[in-house]
Every structure is written in structure tokens, then in C-alpha cells.
Design a protein around this motif. Structure first.
Motif, PDB file in Angstrom:
ATOM      1  N   THR A  23      82.750  15.033  78.611  1.00 53.51           N
ATOM      2  CA  THR A  23      83.269  13.980  79.475  1.00 53.51           C
ATOM      3  C   THR A  23      82.378  13.685  80.519  1.00 53.51           C
ATOM      4  N   SER A  24      81.481  14.449  80.735  1.00 55.67           N
ATOM      5  CA  SER A  24      80.597  14.172  81.796  1.00 55.67           C
ATOM      6  C   SER A  24      79.457  13.107  81.740  1.00 55.67           C
ATOM      7  N   PHE A  25      79.100  12.657  80.387  1.00 55.47           N
ATOM      8  CA  PHE A  25      78.317  11.633  79.968  1.00 55.47           C
ATOM      9  C   PHE A  25      78.757  10.523  80.592  1.00 55.47           C
ATOM     10  N   ARG A  26      78.061   9.804  81.168  1.00 53.05           N
ATOM     11  CA  ARG A  26      78.415   8.511  81.867  1.00 53.05           C
ATOM     12  C   ARG A  26      77.687   7.328  81.610  1.00 53.05           C
ATOM     13  N   ILE A  27      78.162   6.690  80.683  1.00 52.31           N
ATOM     14  CA  ILE A  27      77.286   5.415  80.058  1.00 52.31           C
ATOM     15  C   ILE A  27      77.150   4.406  81.291  1.00 52.31           C
ATOM     16  N   GLU A  28      78.055   4.617  82.390  1.00 50.20           N
ATOM     17  CA  GLU A  28      77.819   3.523  83.620  1.00 50.20           C
ATOM     18  C   GLU A  28      76.408   3.813  84.167  1.00 50.20           C
ATOM     19  N   ASP A  29      75.919   4.989  84.100  1.00 50.83           N
ATOM     20  CA  ASP A  29      74.679   5.205  84.833  1.00 50.83           C
ATOM     21  C   ASP A  29      73.625   4.766  84.361  1.00 50.83           C
ATOM     22  N   ALA A  30      73.640   4.349  83.010  1.00 49.46           N
ATOM     23  CA  ALA A  30      72.314   4.151  82.199  1.00 49.46           C
ATOM     24  C   ALA A  30      71.595   2.855  82.705  1.00 49.46           C
ATOM     25  N   GLN A  31      70.648   2.763  82.575  1.00 45.63           N
ATOM     26  CA  GLN A  31      69.814   1.449  83.014  1.00 45.63           C
ATOM     27  C   GLN A  31      69.389   0.868  81.846  1.00 45.63           C
ATOM     28  N   VAL A  32      69.252   1.381  80.551  1.00 47.01           N
ATOM     29  CA  VAL A  32      69.122   0.782  79.416  1.00 47.01           C
ATOM     30  C   VAL A  32      70.156   1.171  78.457  1.00 47.01           C
ATOM     31  N   VAL A  65      81.999   0.533  75.304  1.00 47.31           N
ATOM     32  CA  VAL A  65      81.878  -0.355  76.332  1.00 47.31           C
ATOM     33  C   VAL A  65      82.805  -1.682  76.146  1.00 47.31           C
ATOM     34  N   GLY A  66      83.487  -2.137  77.250  1.00 48.08           N
ATOM     35  CA  GLY A  66      84.640  -3.025  77.182  1.00 48.08           C
ATOM     36  C   GLY A  66      85.648  -2.849  77.815  1.00 48.08           C
ATOM     37  N   GLN A  67      86.661  -3.548  77.861  1.00 54.44           N
ATOM     38  CA  GLN A  67      87.956  -3.545  78.579  1.00 54.44           C
ATOM     39  C   GLN A  67      88.567  -2.339  78.365  1.00 54.44           C
ATOM     40  N   THR A  68      88.841  -1.759  77.166  1.00 54.55           N
ATOM     41  CA  THR A  68      89.378  -0.473  77.103  1.00 54.55           C
ATOM     42  C   THR A  68      88.356   0.731  76.910  1.00 54.55           C
ATOM     43  N   GLY A  69      87.171   0.269  77.567  1.00 53.61           N
ATOM     44  CA  GLY A  69      86.143   1.379  77.430  1.00 53.61           C
ATOM     45  C   GLY A  69      85.493   1.660  78.857  1.00 53.61           C
ATOM     46  N   HIS A  70      84.269   1.276  79.028  1.00 48.29           N
ATOM     47  CA  HIS A  70      83.767   1.455  80.215  1.00 48.29           C
ATOM     48  C   HIS A  70      82.854   0.138  80.667  1.00 48.29           C
ATOM     49  N   THR A  71      82.806  -0.318  81.885  1.00 46.44           N
ATOM     50  CA  THR A  71      82.296  -1.385  82.417  1.00 46.44           C
ATOM     51  C   THR A  71      80.782  -1.227  82.758  1.00 46.44           C
ATOM     52  N   VAL A  72      79.811  -1.589  82.154  1.00 45.55           N
ATOM     53  CA  VAL A  72      78.403  -1.246  82.595  1.00 45.55           C
ATOM     54  C   VAL A  72      77.655  -2.295  83.100  1.00 45.55           C
ATOM     55  N   ARG A  73      76.762  -2.309  83.839  1.00 44.92           N
ATOM     56  CA  ARG A  73      75.753  -3.162  84.242  1.00 44.92           C
ATOM     57  C   ARG A  73      74.270  -2.572  84.580  1.00 44.92           C
ATOM     58  N   PRO A  74      73.763  -2.420  83.163  1.00 43.82           N
ATOM     59  CA  PRO A  74      72.450  -1.867  83.116  1.00 43.82           C
ATOM     60  C   PRO A  74      71.445  -3.086  83.380  1.00 43.82           C
ATOM     61  N   ARG A  75      70.219  -2.682  83.319  1.00 44.55           N
ATOM     62  CA  ARG A  75      69.063  -3.612  83.594  1.00 44.55           C
ATOM     63  C   ARG A  75      69.011  -4.319  82.317  1.00 44.55           C
ATOM     64  N   LEU A  76      69.080  -3.550  81.058  1.00 42.60           N
ATOM     65  CA  LEU A  76      69.039  -4.113  79.743  1.00 42.60           C
ATOM     66  C   LEU A  76      70.033  -3.732  78.839  1.00 42.60           C
ATOM     67  N   TYR A  77      70.814  -4.478  78.167  1.00 46.36           N
ATOM     68  CA  TYR A  77      71.688  -4.321  77.348  1.00 46.36           C
ATOM     69  C   TYR A  77      71.341  -4.933  75.945  1.00 46.36           C
TER      70      TYR A  77
END
Lengths: 270, 333
Positions: free
Chosen positions: B203-212, B258-270
């Protein structure tokens, strides 16, 4: 033990749309369901009942047809239900909703003291997760949010031990009773009703309480009691970009891949 | 007393949550529009030595309550401390991160103060005429947007998810005022206690922290095909993400959603592969700097928000991209 489970009837969120002309919600033909998180809360209460024996009272607020979610709860093992239904409650935001529900719980407590109030982590129509903490605050109960499971109840010391889902792990907490617990989906699998129980529940009478049935300060209810107001609703706006679209039917795969790789490189992302 | 905009500064075990800085960035805009000062509120144990940090991200003042009872988060003492401060200093606006902690705390604080609270706002601005905080958020699973305001109760409270607002620059030369306050509680006043905290690396994997992020959806056909997405992500130094459909199918766990019921992300590249782009998905990734969408259906709504759209079979296109990026990196390094 006496357990109260708060259950909300919600429109199936995936099917609600905005009328682009009128700017109002199109709810017609959208099916109503029991908020899925609340069903996991009920399941947690049912497991306590199976293990320790308990009475479960289901509490809902909503229009008359919300008796459906109470009947569904009774079909899988809840003992009793109350629907809080009055025009004075319409338009309540989370502050007013937690007020009305907590006043109803106080009324229930007069004849049958409550040990635990359960609720889902949030409701899928509003996604706020505010009503649970609101009820606990108003009743002065302990609060355990994002509960994954109850590990034990010490009735002598009047405490429960519970696991909470948090970022990066799981927290084990001890909370004095009475406590309000909000439940996450990962906590359990919700059971199904047997056919005889289903039929029995459909015939069961659900007690409906209007504003006369319990102590309420009416200015704290409904639209009047809600500090937040909706200014407008609208469909999500489209993003303001002109996409560059390439089609593998028209352009070679390598050319497309190179175009994209160069664009990414030019943006300084690599 | 000058008007103020308050930001709750979230920390766990002495580590700040970045959402606090993102909110200070937004808070600065709101404070300017209101001609108000921007304040951070920091609660915890042994946090006084960290109290300058919010100043570096824009706070004019930082209110601090440093108490052993605040060593780990508990609703009652944190709410008690915040409520007392709010009653004394009467901020106009009070924002918190929509984290596990912030959602728990904001509901309790708003109830004590009998004020309005709007969860998960994606847009916050001050209405020029009324000077009220307009709080816009998705509702009904992201199918509609609603703008909400709180006319008379104060403070106007709202939560915002991590990565929704952009990160301001840190300026260690900024100066601000630190104001200490007392909690005034005993352990016996508090009805919950932590027994233990069990770390779970999954649970400590944080997709929010990814740049890509290279995300896959139903359109990639099979969970095994995520291998191709992983290869592309590896070349780009990124991670794999998933749509709700892919998570519901059991191809990846929820920490990748990723999404409303998942996580909000703002990477440099999606990069999305085989995701049609329902609005519930879009609200979780539309803040990405660059979006590359791959889908068989030329009418897929994901193309409307993409910078580059590729119509075709993701299983052919993804390996071609991997190869192109690999070659490019080989040439430059």
C-alpha cells in the motif's frame, strides 16, 4: 449489544447525467441502489451479530421509496429499521444530515442504548465521507474511519480493537464504546439473502419517522440548516487542446512512434 | 483583525505531505483576491523545529500546536486543537488535503464549528462580486460538476485531493511569523489509542508520485499484456497505471487505479493504452502535462483531452513506442 447501521439509498452514480440545456440533473430512469459502502458496514455488523449476538437497527434518511434499502438490509439479517422521511429534511447538506441522523440515534438510545454505529466510508453519489465523522462528533462517540475489521470487543472495559486502512499500511486502534465506525469495501464480502428471508423482508413493515417523532430543531434541518448551497451544476468541460491524431491505418508505425518520441523529448520530459 | 486564509499542514512522523504545499500555492491566490494573509496550521509532536517550512512555501504565519498527545493522528485531539484556534482567529477560508487524515479531520472540525465543508474540490476561486469562495467539485462519480458556496457560516471549508493543484516553488529566504498555542487536553480526555501501525509495502506504492505513467484499460485485452506497458514504463523511468475496468478485471490492484474512484495523478507524461476515457477516468489524469492516448476507436473520448492521439492497436503501438524511446535514449546517452 445494540448496533445501528446507517444506510443511504443512492442513484447508480454511473448513470446520472446533466441536462446540457436546463443544467439540471437527469435522474429519470436512473436505478436506485443501496450505497455499496453501507452494505459493507452492514456486513461488518452482521458478523459481530453472528459471533457475539446483537440487535441491528438500520437507519436511513430519504424519500418513501428508501424503505427498499431497509428491507434489503433486513433480508440479510438486520432486525429492525427506521426511515427518517419528511419534506423538512429535503435539501440537507452533510452538516444538516449528520444533525438529523444523530438526533434520531439519540431517540433510539432512549429505549435501547447503542454500542456501535456503523456507516460506509462514503456514499457514491456525493463522495464526501463527511457524515460519519459528523455524527460521531455530534454524539461525542469515538471515531474509527476506514475500518477493515474488528479484532475484538472487551465488554468489561467497554473497548473495541479495530484495524484501519491508511496510506502506507494498517493501523490497529483501541476505541472506547460507544463508537462510530466507517467501513471500506476491502473489509468483507457482503452476504446474499436466502429466498425465504427475501420474501419475509418484502412483507416487513418499516417504521417511518417524520419530524414529529423525535426531538429536532427544525432550522438545523434541510436547506435552511445547510450552510453550503449549490450555485450551479454543469457537465464537465472539455479540455482546451487540439490533439494531433495519427492513425496506424494511414501512417507507418515507426513514423508515429518517432513523432511521439521526439515530441516527448522536446518537452524535456526524458 | 486582518482576514486570513488557512491551510492545514499535514505531517506524519515528521514527514510533510506535499498536498500542504499545493494548498499553500492555491491559498496564496485566494489570499491575494481577498486581501488576506495566508496562514499554515501545523499540529504534531516535536514539530516546532519544522515550523519554518510552510513559510518557505508561502505562509505569512504558521500556527503551531506541539504536544505529545498529537504524536500520531487522532480525530479528537487534532479537531480540538484546530477548533480552538479557528474560534480565536476566525479565518475566512480553511483548506485541507483530501487525504485519509484530512477527510477524517475536516468532517469533525466542520461539525464542531457548524460550518460548510466541500470535499474533493478541483477548482477554487473567489467570486469577484460577493468575495465568496466558489468551490467546484465533481459529483455522481464525475458525471457532473457542481459549484458550491457557503454564504454565511465561517470559515468556508474545503478539501482538495493531492496533485489537483500545482506545486509552488520553495523559497528558503522567505520570512514569516511562528505562533505557538497550547492543546489543553489530557490523555484521559481522548477515547481512541493506537495499538500499533503495520507497514504494508503493497500500500506504500504511490502512483501519485510518478513522473511518467503508462496506463492500460479494458482495450489491452488481457492482464498479461501489461508486460508490454511495463516495458515502456521502464524505458521512461515510469510506472504502470490502470483504468477502473482493468482493476475490476483483476489485472492490477487498486493502488494503480487512476480516476475518480482511484487516484488523481499529475505526471509529466501520461500514456494511456486501450482506455476509452470515461469522465471518471479523465478527472483523475487530465492535469497531466502531456497526454498520449492510444485507442482503436477514433471516437474514444480520451482523444479529446490528449495532446497526441494514436488510433490503432495498442499491442502493436506500445512496443513500437518502447523501441523508439529506447533508440532515442541510446543515441543521447
Amino acid at each position: 449489544m445494540h448496533l445501528v447501521v446507517c444506510v443511504k439509498q443512492v442513484p447508480d452514480a454511473t448513470e446520472v447525467k446533466v441536462d446540457p440545456v436546463k443544467g439540471t440533473l437527469v435522474r429519470q430512469g436512473v436505478p436506485s441502489i443501496a450505497n455499496p459502502y453501507d452494505m459493507h458496514a452492514l456486513e461488518m455488523a452482521l458478523q459481530l451479530k453472528d459471533e457475539h449476538g446483537a440487535k441491528i437497527t438500520v437507519l436511513s434518511m430519504g424519500p418513501p421509496q428508501a424503505t427498499d434499502v431497509i428491507k434489503r438490509s433486513i433480508s440479510i439479517g438486520a432486525d429492525d429499521g427506521r426511515l427518517l422521511c419528511d419534506v423538512a429534511f429535503a435539501g440537507s447538506d452533510t452538516l444538516a444530515t449528520s444533525y438529523i441522523l444523530s438526533q434520531a440515534i439519540k431517540e433510539i438510545e432512549k429505549t435501547d442504548p447503542v454500542d456501535i454505529v456503523f456507516a460506509g466510508k462514503m456514499a457514491i453519489d456525493g463522495d464526501t465521507a463527511q457524515v460519519g465523522p459528523g455524527i460521531a462528533t455530534r454524539l461525542g462517540y469515538s471515531l474509527v474511519t476506514y475500518c477493515l475489521g474488528i479484532d475484538g470487543i472487551d465488554t468489561g472495559r467497554s473497548v473495541i480493537k479495530a484495524r484501519r486502512q491508511l496510506e502506507g499500511g494498517c493501523e490497529v486502534v483501541e476505541a472506547d464504546l460507544p463508537v462510530l465506525i466507517t467501513v471500506v469495501k476491502e473489509a468483507n464480502e457482503v452476504r446474499y439473502a436466502s429466498l425465504p428471508d427475501l420474501i419475509k423482508s418484502i412483507r416487513s413493515d418499516v417504521t417511518v419517522w417524520n419530524k414529529e417523532f423525535f426531538e429536532l430543531d427544525i432550522p438545523q434541518c434541510g436547506l435552511k440548516g445547510s450552510p453550503t448551497q449549490v450555485k450551479k451544476i454543469f457537465p464537465p468541460p472539455p479540455k482546451d487542446v487540439t490533439p494531433e491524431i495519427m492513425n496506424t491505418g494511414e501512417t507507418g508505425l515507426d513514423e508515429i512512434a518517432n513523432t511521439v518520441a521526439e515530441a516527448v523529448s522536446k518537452a524535456g520530459i526524458l | 483583525m486582518k482576514k486570513s486564509v488557512w491551510i492545514f499542514i499535514e505531517q506524519t512522523d515528521g514527514k510533510f505531505n506535499d498536498v500542504s504545499w499545493e494548498l499553500l500555492g492555491k491559498g496564496r491566490e485566494l489570499a491575494t483576491a481577498l486581501d488576506a494573509e495566508l496562514c499554515g496550521v501545523l499540529l504534531g509532536h516535536k514539530v516546532i523545529e519544522m515550523a519554518e517550512e510552510p513559510v518557505y512555501y508561502g505562509a505569512d504565519k504558521v500556527f503551531v500546536i506541539d504536544d505529545p498527545l498529537l504524536e500520531y493522528y487522532r480525530t479528537q485531539p487534532y479537531a480540538h486543537g484546530l477548533v480552538a484556534l479557528v474560534k480565536e482567529y476566525k479565518p475566512e477560508v480553511f483548506l485541507m488535503g483530501a487525504t485519509y487524515l484530512g477527510r477524517d479531520l475536516s468532517g469533525a472540525v466542520a461539525t464542531h464549528l457548524k460550518t460548510g465543508l466541500t470535499a474533493d474540490c478541483t477548482v477554487l476561486n473567489i467570486d469577484e462580486e460577493t468575495k465568496l469562495l466558489h468551490q467546484t467539485r465533481p459529483a455522481f462519480g464525475g458525471n457532473i460538476m457542481a459549484t458550491i458556496y457557503c454564504a454565511s457560516a465561517r470559515p468556508q471549508m474545503a478539501t482538495v485531493r493531492p496533485r489537483v493543484m500545482s506545486m509552488p516553488d520553495r523559497d528558503a529566504s522567505r520570512k514569516g511569523q511562528i505562533i505557538e498555542a497550547k492543546l489543553g487536553l489530557k490523555e484521559t480526555d481522548i477515547s481512541t489509542r493506537r495499538v500499533e501501525f503495520v507497514c504494508d509495502p503493497s500500500t506504500s506504492f504511490r502512483i501519485e508520485d510518478a513522473q511518467v505513467i503508462v496506463a492500460g484499460g479494458r482495450g489491452i485485452g488481457d492482464g498479461a499484456n501489461f508486460k508490454l506497458l511495463k516495458e515502456l514504463a521502464d524505458v521512461l523511468g515510469g510506472v504502470v497505471g490502470a483504468s477502473r475496468a482493468a482493476v475490476d478485471a483483476g489485472w492490477l490492484d487498486w493502488s494503480h487505479q487512476v480516476g475518480q474512484t482511484g487516484h488523481t495523478v499529475r505526471p509529466r507524461l501520461y500514456i494511456s493504452a486501450g482506455i476509452s476515457g470515461a469522465i471518471q477516468h479523465q478527472v483523475g489524469m487530465e492535469g497531466s502535462d502531456m497526454i498520449i492516448a492510444i485507442n482503436k476507436d477514433p471516437d474514444a473520448s480520451i482523444f479529446k483531452i490528449a495532446d497526441y492521439g494514436i488510433v490503432g492497436d495498442a499491442l502493436e503501438i506500445v512496443p513500437a513506442l518502447t523501441e523508439a524511446f529506447r533508440k532515442m535514449k541510446g543515441e543521447s546517452g
